[in-house]
Design a protein around this motif. Structure first.
Motif, PDB file in Angstrom:
ATOM      1  N   GLU A  20       0.764  -0.993  -0.309  1.00 35.16           N
ATOM      2  CA  GLU A  20       0.024  -0.408   0.172  1.00 35.16           C
ATOM      3  C   GLU A  20       0.581   0.791   0.066  1.00 35.16           C
ATOM      4  OE1 GLU A  20       2.121  -0.258   4.044  1.00 35.16           O
ATOM      5  OE2 GLU A  20       0.376  -2.406   2.729  1.00 35.16           O
ATOM      6  N   ALA A  21       2.921   0.775  -0.174  1.00 35.50           N
ATOM      7  CA  ALA A  21       3.147   2.837   0.415  1.00 35.50           C
ATOM      8  C   ALA A  21       3.185   3.564  -1.403  1.00 35.50           C
ATOM      9  CB  ALA A  21       4.383   1.528   0.720  1.00 35.50           C
ATOM     10  N   GLU A  22       2.706   4.443  -0.976  1.00 34.35           N
ATOM     11  CA  GLU A  22       2.563   5.114  -1.911  1.00 34.35           C
ATOM     12  C   GLU A  22       4.386   5.895  -2.682  1.00 34.35           C
ATOM     13  OE1 GLU A  22      -0.163   8.508  -1.350  1.00 34.35           O
ATOM     14  OE2 GLU A  22      -1.346   7.497  -0.673  1.00 34.35           O
ATOM     15  N   GLN A  23       5.414   5.733  -1.745  1.00 32.63           N
ATOM     16  CA  GLN A  23       6.735   5.643  -1.730  1.00 32.63           C
ATOM     17  C   GLN A  23       7.471   4.701  -1.304  1.00 32.63           C
ATOM     18  OE1 GLN A  23       7.568   9.736  -0.052  1.00 32.63           O
ATOM     19  NE2 GLN A  23       8.743  10.202  -2.009  1.00 32.63           N
ATOM     20  N   SER A  24       8.299   4.820  -1.874  1.00 33.96           N
ATOM     21  CA  SER A  24       9.105   3.483  -0.966  1.00 33.96           C
ATOM     22  C   SER A  24      10.659   3.470  -1.468  1.00 33.96           C
ATOM     23  CB  SER A  24       9.489   2.293  -1.644  1.00 33.96           C
ATOM     24  OG  SER A  24       9.140   1.390  -3.210  1.00 33.96           O
TER      25      SER A  24
END
Length: 184
Positions: A20-24
């Motif tokens: 679900e991470a929008e940024q990594s």
């Protein structure tokens, strides 16, 4: 899993730990992955790091600093690592993870207690040892870090609630919070 590129490993780790991470963020740290040693104790029973362990942690911190150009993450964190070793020597992945967690304190995250999802795998490549590392915000019901600070309903001081419904920082503030709620 065999035959994956470093990028494919990173993408797989993010999908596993924080879909679900929008940024990594991810990087490859060249060199033999280090494992955290057991603490040593002086004659008075106080624990300390061995000089070699402290030096290795500092070296890893410098590698991380060259990759991480932003402030530390302040909420829940997902950490994924694939430790690619040059030998078959038996070293626990959790000791390598602990080394990386401690090196990332104050840099990648405020404190490694914020890590609510982690993966550590070990692979073999005699020619090119390295650590494939990914970091992302993590959604969890276990709220950690400074993203979860709220003002006490009783005294107004900031505090980190231990449960979602907690409104006051201490038992002493509960009566004041109730009086404020009634008068509002």
């Amino acid at each position: 899993m065999r035959g994956r590129s470093d990028r494919e490993w990173g993408e797989w780790l993010i999908q596993l730990l924080a879909p679900e991470a929008e940024q990594s963020w991810g990087t490859v740290l060249p060199g033999e992955p280090h494992a955290k040693e057991r603490p040593r104790f002086d004659k008075d029973g106080h624990a300390y790091k061995s000089p070699a362990d402290a030096q290795a942690e500092q070296a890893t911190k410098w590698k991380l600093r060259s990759f991480w150009r932003r402030g530390p993450l302040t909420g829940n964190v997902a950490l994924g690592c694939v430790f690619v070793r040059s030998s078959r020597q038996e070293i626990d992945s959790d000791n390598m993870l602990k080394h990386l967690c401690d090196a990332g304190n104050g840099l990648l995250w405020v404190d490694d207690s914020q890590i609510t999802a982690k993966y550590g795998g070990i692979e073999l490549d005699t020619a090119r040892p390295r650590t494939i590392l990914v970091v992302a915000p993590h959604v969890s019901t276990m709220q950690r870090g400074t993203d979860y600070v709220r003002d006490c309903a009783g005294c107004g001081s900031p505090f980190t609630p231990s449960r979602h419904t907690q409104k006051s920082c201490s038992r002493e503030c509960v009566p004041a919070a109730r009086r404020k709620a009634v008068s509002a």
